[in-house]
Design an enzyme around this catalytic site. Structure first.
Site, PDB file in Angstrom:
ATOM      1  N   HIS A 208      12.926  -3.086   1.482  1.00 53.32           N
ATOM      2  CA  HIS A 208      12.423  -1.795   1.953  1.00 53.32           C
ATOM      3  C   HIS A 208      13.324  -0.700   1.413  1.00 53.32           C
ATOM      4  O   HIS A 208      14.556  -0.811   1.490  1.00 53.32           O
ATOM      5  CB  HIS A 208      12.393  -1.733   3.485  1.00 53.32           C
ATOM      6  CG  HIS A 208      11.485  -2.760   4.061  1.00 53.32           C
ATOM      7  ND1 HIS A 208      10.116  -2.644   3.973  1.00 53.32           N
ATOM      8  CD2 HIS A 208      11.737  -3.942   4.648  1.00 53.32           C
ATOM      9  CE1 HIS A 208       9.574  -3.719   4.504  1.00 53.32           C
ATOM     10  NE2 HIS A 208      10.537  -4.525   4.921  1.00 53.32           N
TER      11      HIS A 208
ATOM     12  N   GLU B   6      12.668  -9.772   0.871  1.00 48.89           N
ATOM     13  CA  GLU B   6      11.909  -8.617   1.373  1.00 48.89           C
ATOM     14  C   GLU B   6      12.751  -7.361   1.124  1.00 48.89           C
ATOM     15  O   GLU B   6      13.944  -7.335   1.450  1.00 48.89           O
ATOM     16  CB  GLU B   6      11.691  -8.831   2.877  1.00 48.89           C
ATOM     17  CG  GLU B   6      10.967  -7.710   3.582  1.00 48.89           C
ATOM     18  CD  GLU B   6      10.822  -8.005   5.094  1.00 48.89           C
ATOM     19  OE1 GLU B   6      11.085  -9.155   5.546  1.00 48.89           O
ATOM     20  OE2 GLU B   6      10.479  -7.059   5.824  1.00 48.89           O
TER      21      GLU B   6
ATOM     22  N   PRO C  89       0.786  -1.230   0.000  1.00 45.12           N
ATOM     23  CA  PRO C  89       0.000   0.000   0.000  1.00 45.12           C
ATOM     24  C   PRO C  89       0.818   1.280   0.000  1.00 45.12           C
ATOM     25  O   PRO C  89       1.853   1.364   0.660  1.00 45.12           O
ATOM     26  CB  PRO C  89      -0.837  -0.108   1.280  1.00 45.12           C
ATOM     27  CG  PRO C  89      -0.191  -1.151   2.108  1.00 45.12           C
ATOM     28  CD  PRO C  89       0.500  -2.087   1.155  1.00 45.12           C
ATOM     29  N   ASN C  90       0.323   2.226  -0.762  1.00 46.46           N
ATOM     30  CA  ASN C  90       0.840   3.593  -0.875  1.00 46.46           C
ATOM     31  C   ASN C  90       2.106   3.703  -1.725  1.00 46.46           C
ATOM     32  O   ASN C  90       2.552   4.814  -2.001  1.00 46.46           O
ATOM     33  CB  ASN C  90       1.075   4.224   0.511  1.00 46.46           C
ATOM     34  CG  ASN C  90      -0.211   4.336   1.295  1.00 46.46           C
ATOM     35  OD1 ASN C  90      -1.188   4.891   0.800  1.00 46.46           O
ATOM     36  ND2 ASN C  90      -0.250   3.769   2.491  1.00 46.46           N
TER      37      ASN C  90
ATOM     38  N   ARG D 152      14.046   4.107  11.853  1.00 45.93           N
ATOM     39  CA  ARG D 152      12.792   4.853  11.929  1.00 45.93           C
ATOM     40  C   ARG D 152      12.011   4.473  13.194  1.00 45.93           C
ATOM     41  O   ARG D 152      12.580   3.940  14.136  1.00 45.93           O
ATOM     42  CB  ARG D 152      11.999   4.605  10.632  1.00 45.93           C
ATOM     43  CG  ARG D 152      12.788   5.061   9.399  1.00 45.93           C
ATOM     44  CD  ARG D 152      12.011   4.870   8.112  1.00 45.93           C
ATOM     45  NE  ARG D 152      10.812   5.697   8.098  1.00 45.93           N
ATOM     46  CZ  ARG D 152       9.838   5.571   7.179  1.00 45.93           C
ATOM     47  NH1 ARG D 152       9.926   4.648   6.234  1.00 45.93           N
ATOM     48  NH2 ARG D 152       8.783   6.363   7.233  1.00 45.93           N
TER      49      ARG D 152
ATOM     50  N   ASN E 278       8.026  -5.805  -1.428  1.00 49.03           N
ATOM     51  CA  ASN E 278       8.025  -4.686  -0.486  1.00 49.03           C
ATOM     52  C   ASN E 278       6.583  -4.582   0.016  1.00 49.03           C
ATOM     53  O   ASN E 278       5.729  -3.990  -0.643  1.00 49.03           O
ATOM     54  CB  ASN E 278       8.447  -3.378  -1.158  1.00 49.03           C
ATOM     55  CG  ASN E 278       8.502  -2.239  -0.154  1.00 49.03           C
ATOM     56  OD1 ASN E 278       7.992  -2.361   0.958  1.00 49.03           O
ATOM     57  ND2 ASN E 278       9.098  -1.124  -0.535  1.00 49.03           N
TER      58      ASN E 278
ATOM     59  N   ARG F 143       5.509  12.034  -3.159  1.00 44.97           N
ATOM     60  CA  ARG F 143       5.450  12.569  -1.802  1.00 44.97           C
ATOM     61  C   ARG F 143       6.672  12.053  -1.042  1.00 44.97           C
ATOM     62  O   ARG F 143       7.216  11.015  -1.386  1.00 44.97           O
ATOM     63  CB  ARG F 143       4.217  12.044  -1.041  1.00 44.97           C
ATOM     64  CG  ARG F 143       2.876  12.436  -1.578  1.00 44.97           C
ATOM     65  CD  ARG F 143       2.365  13.717  -0.902  1.00 44.97           C
ATOM     66  NE  ARG F 143       1.004  14.029  -1.315  1.00 44.97           N
ATOM     67  CZ  ARG F 143       0.662  14.485  -2.525  1.00 44.97           C
ATOM     68  NH1 ARG F 143       1.579  14.659  -3.448  1.00 44.97           N
ATOM     69  NH2 ARG F 143      -0.597  14.754  -2.820  1.00 44.97           N
TER      70      ARG F 143
ATOM     71  N   TYR G 161      11.814   8.470   0.632  1.00 42.44           N
ATOM     72  CA  TYR G 161      11.703   7.406  -0.372  1.00 42.44           C
ATOM     73  C   TYR G 161      12.347   7.736  -1.719  1.00 42.44           C
ATOM     74  O   TYR G 161      12.304   6.910  -2.642  1.00 42.44           O
ATOM     75  CB  TYR G 161      10.222   7.047  -0.578  1.00 42.44           C
ATOM     76  CG  TYR G 161       9.563   6.533   0.691  1.00 42.44           C
ATOM     77  CD1 TYR G 161       9.974   5.339   1.270  1.00 42.44           C
ATOM     78  CD2 TYR G 161       8.543   7.252   1.321  1.00 42.44           C
ATOM     79  CE1 TYR G 161       9.386   4.874   2.434  1.00 42.44           C
ATOM     80  CE2 TYR G 161       7.944   6.797   2.480  1.00 42.44           C
ATOM     81  CZ  TYR G 161       8.372   5.604   3.038  1.00 42.44           C
ATOM     82  OH  TYR G 161       7.793   5.134   4.189  1.00 42.44           O
TER      83      TYR G 161
ATOM     84  N   ALA H 224       3.437  -1.023   4.585  1.00 44.07           N
ATOM     85  CA  ALA H 224       2.979  -1.075   5.984  1.00 44.07           C
ATOM     86  C   ALA H 224       2.498  -2.464   6.401  1.00 44.07           C
ATOM     87  O   ALA H 224       2.522  -2.806   7.595  1.00 44.07           O
ATOM     88  CB  ALA H 224       1.875  -0.045   6.206  1.00 44.07           C
TER      89      ALA H 224
END
Ligand code: CA2
Length: 146
Positions: free
Chosen positions: A100, A98, A10-11, A107, A74, A18, A23, A77
């Protein structure tokens, strides 16, 4: 040709639009293009997807069971929340990497735990969008040894 699924949670459709300080400025379309160029060089066949819906990601993981050698994921969330994605990945027999984009360990503490890491054969974090390409290189090197 070895088939690899590259799945995005998601996102990630907002990548490059953004929060570039976290990112980067590449869009997901840029990432897909660069992955496809590299996959051609490495002799990999790619299915590249993004969804904001957990069930759709799970359906693609199930689809990958029919012939894919690896999943590069990835989960965004869902990394930190989804036992359902973990269960689906546990039913996949190939390699799982995986990825990221950000270094989740630098973070907030809620990003330090990953359900997906309980299944992943390898984890790449904090190397920006290059992490996807590094994951594909690893998949190709494993496929060459198989
Ligand atoms: O660093 C990563 O790749 C993450 O998987 C990205 C997720 C975050 O929840 C994970 O903890 C770490 C967030 C993806 C949202 O991506 C956006 C990109 C640009 C603008 C807004 C969101």
């Amino acid at each position: 040709m070895s088939l690899v699924y590259v799945l995005n949670g998601p996102n990630l459709n907002l990548l490059g639009k953004r929060q570039p300080e976290i990112y980067g400025s590449e869009t997901l379309a840029d990432v897909e293009r660069d992955c496809r160029v590299l996959a051609d060089e490495l002799g990999l066949s790619l299915r590249f997807h993004q969804s904001n819906h957990e069930g759709e990601i799970i359906d693609w993981i199930h689809e990958a069971r029919e012939g894919a050698v690896a999943i590069v994921i990835n989960p965004a969330a869902y990394t930190h929340t989804s036992v359902a994605i973990l269960d689906a990945l546990n039913a996949f027999e190939g390699t799982v990497i995986e990825v990221h984009i950000s270094n989740v360990h630098k973070r907030e503490s809620f990003r330090h735990h990953s359900f997906v890491s309980l299944r992943a054969d390898g984890v790449i974090a904090g190397l920006g969008t290059e992490g996807y390409r590094l994951a594909l290189r690893r998949v190709a090197s494993l496929a060459a040894k198989a």
